[in-house]
Design a protein around this motif. Structure first.
Motif, mmCIF file in Angstrom:
data_model
loop_
_atom_site.group_PDB
_atom_site.id
_atom_site.type_symbol
_atom_site.label_atom_id
_atom_site.label_comp_id
_atom_site.label_asym_id
_atom_site.label_seq_id
_atom_site.Cartn_x
_atom_site.Cartn_y
_atom_site.Cartn_z
ATOM 1 N N LYS A 1 0.850 -1.205 0.000
ATOM 2 C CA LYS A 1 0.000 0.000 0.000
ATOM 3 C C LYS A 1 0.886 1.255 0.000
ATOM 4 O O LYS A 1 0.637 2.204 -0.742
ATOM 5 C CB LYS A 1 -0.911 -0.019 1.232
ATOM 6 N N LYS A 2 1.919 1.200 0.838
ATOM 7 C CA LYS A 2 2.826 2.360 0.916
ATOM 8 C C LYS A 2 3.474 2.607 -0.454
ATOM 9 O O LYS A 2 3.557 3.738 -0.924
ATOM 10 C CB LYS A 2 3.896 2.066 1.982
ATOM 11 N N PHE B 1 2.274 1.872 -3.268
ATOM 12 C CA PHE B 1 1.274 2.312 -4.257
ATOM 13 C C PHE B 1 0.995 3.813 -4.136
ATOM 14 O O PHE B 1 0.814 4.487 -5.146
ATOM 15 C CB PHE B 1 -0.032 1.522 -4.081
ATOM 16 N N VAL B 2 0.973 4.319 -2.888
ATOM 17 C CA VAL B 2 0.552 5.715 -2.717
ATOM 18 C C VAL B 2 1.704 6.702 -2.598
ATOM 19 O O VAL B 2 1.519 7.897 -2.806
ATOM 20 C CB VAL B 2 -0.391 5.884 -1.490
ATOM 21 N N SER B 3 2.890 6.228 -2.222
ATOM 22 C CA SER B 3 3.976 7.187 -2.015
ATOM 23 C C SER B 3 5.278 6.632 -2.598
ATOM 24 O O SER B 3 5.336 5.494 -3.040
ATOM 25 C CB SER B 3 4.141 7.460 -0.513
ATOM 26 N N PRO C 1 4.375 5.462 -7.844
ATOM 27 C CA PRO C 1 3.255 6.201 -8.454
ATOM 28 C C PRO C 1 3.706 7.385 -9.306
ATOM 29 O O PRO C 1 2.922 7.893 -10.109
ATOM 30 C CB PRO C 1 2.427 6.667 -7.248
ATOM 31 N N GLU D 1 -6.924 3.931 -14.607
ATOM 32 C CA GLU D 1 -6.025 3.996 -13.451
ATOM 33 C C GLU D 1 -5.843 2.617 -12.837
ATOM 34 O O GLU D 1 -6.737 1.771 -12.920
ATOM 35 C CB GLU D 1 -6.632 4.932 -12.404
ATOM 36 N N GLY E 1 -4.759 -0.637 -7.212
ATOM 37 C CA GLY E 1 -4.148 -0.541 -5.875
ATOM 38 C C GLY E 1 -3.326 -1.780 -5.590
ATOM 39 O O GLY E 1 -2.532 -2.212 -6.418
ATOM 40 N N ASN F 1 -0.117 -1.164 -10.605
ATOM 41 C CA ASN F 1 -0.510 -1.659 -9.277
ATOM 42 C C ASN F 1 0.711 -2.109 -8.486
ATOM 43 O O ASN F 1 1.820 -2.211 -9.021
ATOM 44 C CB ASN F 1 -1.435 -2.868 -9.445
ATOM 45 N N ASP G 1 -7.222 -3.510 2.654
ATOM 46 C CA ASP G 1 -6.429 -2.703 1.721
ATOM 47 C C ASP G 1 -6.091 -3.434 0.420
ATOM 48 O O ASP G 1 -5.320 -2.917 -0.394
ATOM 49 C CB ASP G 1 -5.132 -2.236 2.398
#
Ligand code: NAD
Length: 495
Positions: free
Chosen positions: A54-55, A57-59, A63, A143, A146, A173, A223
């Motif tokens: 998750k980390k 994927f978002v930061s 990305p 898009e 995740g 992803n 998540d």
């Protein structure tokens, strides 16, 4: 006794020991002996892996990468897979007992999925809509979803992982993989190649362990956006149910009971080889096994004689030898299951014309070997014709004409694949239209490609892997509306 090799999970680009402190012995199916210890992961390990994914994927870097840059990484990974194909193939053989002749080729070929989807990464375009409102501009974009959970079986571990992974990474992803508890080593070795290719940490993670202990916490993790599962229908159904509670996206590649249909007008020698490849290649442990051989009545007896004679010559033994044609069964439960189906076939009145027992050939040593087995006198309602055996066990069913062939072919819950052997162009075109299966081979069998969509009809699954559309299994569409009006319209009505 030599010390067993202790493996580590792979989370956030680091080796990870199991929270439970427990391990599962992993065996070589040819020797029947344990060679390593696989971490017995649980929900705690899954939580670490999903948090890392998750980390990522978002930061961080992932990305921010352009689709072109993702494509470069995928192509580099493809090169590394090709360079390491022999080593990865050997790791697979030690765990699943399939032939090195096939596994080294499979791993080499797996590189093509990374090249193909690497090339596709920057060709996924949204569109500007010719929108029907003069004071608006609207466009769509695709898009990533995740964190994707990938659950993999033991029969072709790296290839089946690759079919999912190449598309999911191309789409942007991040991934947590749970390989089969029987064949975890290849995914762990492969993880180091992902790192070497330059993927940022956390983009690819591997959690090992049993389905219920490690697989289910992954499926139900809040998540996780999507589950891509390949395996048996029973576990697939359970995964689907569990995923439904969290309204997660799911794709399922499940089992099969594929008909391989031989018409009297076929090229007989080719059809015999096609029938053998359908059921005895990979020791029948393949979802696309042509385990029901439908043979037209007028050539039935001659065809049975020919296939029995051909299958009798199959060389069994060490899967690491390039000479071997039929290797061991991968797991003891699978070995017992196949032998159990021999009792079922006998009780249902099928006639065994070849094999029908475990192998006692000296070249098979202490491995889990089953003789290539052929039953005649099978009717399509028998359990041996309806249920997936997943072993070197062929049921031969006679048919009269096209109508009856199609009726028998479709009369199962599955619909993964089908084969057709004919010299008649009319049949080659018309029969595939009527068969309920995701892949149909005419005068060939077991052909797959990175560009050919693959997946099941009916209970054989949901969704497609490979081919251009597969990338959309890992993407969602966004529509953006931009007003160009100078004044906002009446707020109480739909625009
Ligand atoms: P399996 O269903 O026992 O296991 C597959 C994977 O699912 C393993 O990693 C297992 O640990 C995991 N699992 C099991 N129960 C789970 C649960 N409740 N929650 C989460 N994960 C769970 O299958 P298998 O015996 O490893 O493989 C053989 C089966 O796979 C056959 O039925 C075969 O047809 C099918 N298969 C299908 C395809 C395809 O593309 N359609 C390809 C290969 C194999």
């Amino acid at each position: 006794m030599p010390e067993l090799e202790k493996l580590q999970m792979y989370i956030d680009a680091e080796g990870h020991d199991p929270a439970s402190g427990a391990y599962i012995e992993t065996f070589n199916p040819y020797t029947g002996k344990a060679w390593g210890l696989v971490p017995r992961g649980n929900a705690d390990d899954v939580n670490c892996a999903v948090a890392a994914a998750k980390k990522a994927f978002v930061s961080g870097e992932w990305p921010k990468l352009t689709a072109t840059a993702r494509g470069h990484l995928l192509r580099r990974l493809g090169d590394l897979v090709a360079e390491n194909a022999d080593r990865l193939g050997e790791i697979e053989v030690r765990d699943n007992g399939k032939l090195i002749a096939e596994m080294a080729l499979q791993t080499k070929y797996a590189a093509q999925w990374y090249y193909y989807f690497g090339g596709l990464a920057d060709k996924i375009e949204g569109g500007v809509l010719p929108i029907d409102k003069a004071d608006h501009f609207a466009y769509t974009s695709h898009e990533p979803l995740g964190v994707i959970a990938m659950i993999i079986p033991w029969n072709s571990p790296l290839l089946l992982l690759t079919w999912k992974l190449a598309a999911a990474l191309a789409a942007g992803n991040t991934v947590v993989v749970k390989p089969s508890e029987f064949t975890s080593a290849s995914a762990l070795a492969f993880a180091r190649l992902v790192e070497q290719a330059g993927f940022p940490k956390g983009v690819f993670n591997v959690v090992t362990g049993y389905g219920q202990e490690a697989g289910e916490p992954l499926v139900t993790h809040p998540d996780v956006a999507k589950i891509a599962f390949t395996g048996g229908s029973q576990s697939g159904t359970r995964v689907y149910e569990k995923a439904a509670a969290g309204l997660k996206k799911v794709s399922l590649e499940l089992g099969g009971k594929s008909p391989n249909i031989v018409f009297a007008d076929c090229h007989m020698e080719n059809a015999v080889k096609g029938a053998v490849s359908g059921i005895f290649a990979a020791t029948g442990q393949t979802c696309i096994a042509g385990s029901r051989l439908l043979v037209q009545e007028s050539i039935h007896d001659e065809f049975v004689d020919k296939i029995v004679a051909f299958a009798k010559t199959a060389k069994m033994g060490n899967p690491m030898s390039m000479e071997t044609q039929v290797g061991p069964v991968t797991t003891p439960p699978q070995f017992e299951k196949i032998l159990g189906y021999m009792d079922v076939a006998r009780a249902d009145g099928a006639e065994c014309v070849l094999g029908g027992q475990k192998s006692v050939r000296p070249e098979c040593g202490d491995g889990w070997f089953i003789e290539p087995t052929i039953y005649t006198g099978v009717t399509n309602s028998m359990r041996i014709a309806q249920e997936e055996v997943f072993g070197p066990v062929l049921s031969i069913i006679p048919f009269k004409d096209d109508e009856e062939a199609v009726e028998i072919a479709n009369d199962v819950v599955y619909g993964l694949a089908a084969g057709l052997w004919t010299s008649d162009i009319r049949r080659a075109i018309e029969i595939p239209k009527r068969i309920q299966a995701g892949t149909i081979w005419v005068n060939t069998y077991r052909a797959v490609s990175y560009m050919a969509p693959f997946g099941g009809y009916k209970s054989s699954g949901l969704g497609r892997e490979s081919g251009q559309d597969a990338i959309y299994e890992y993407m969602q569409t966004k529509t953006v509306w931009i007003s160009t009006a100078t004044e906002t319209a009446n707020p109480f009505v739909l625009r």
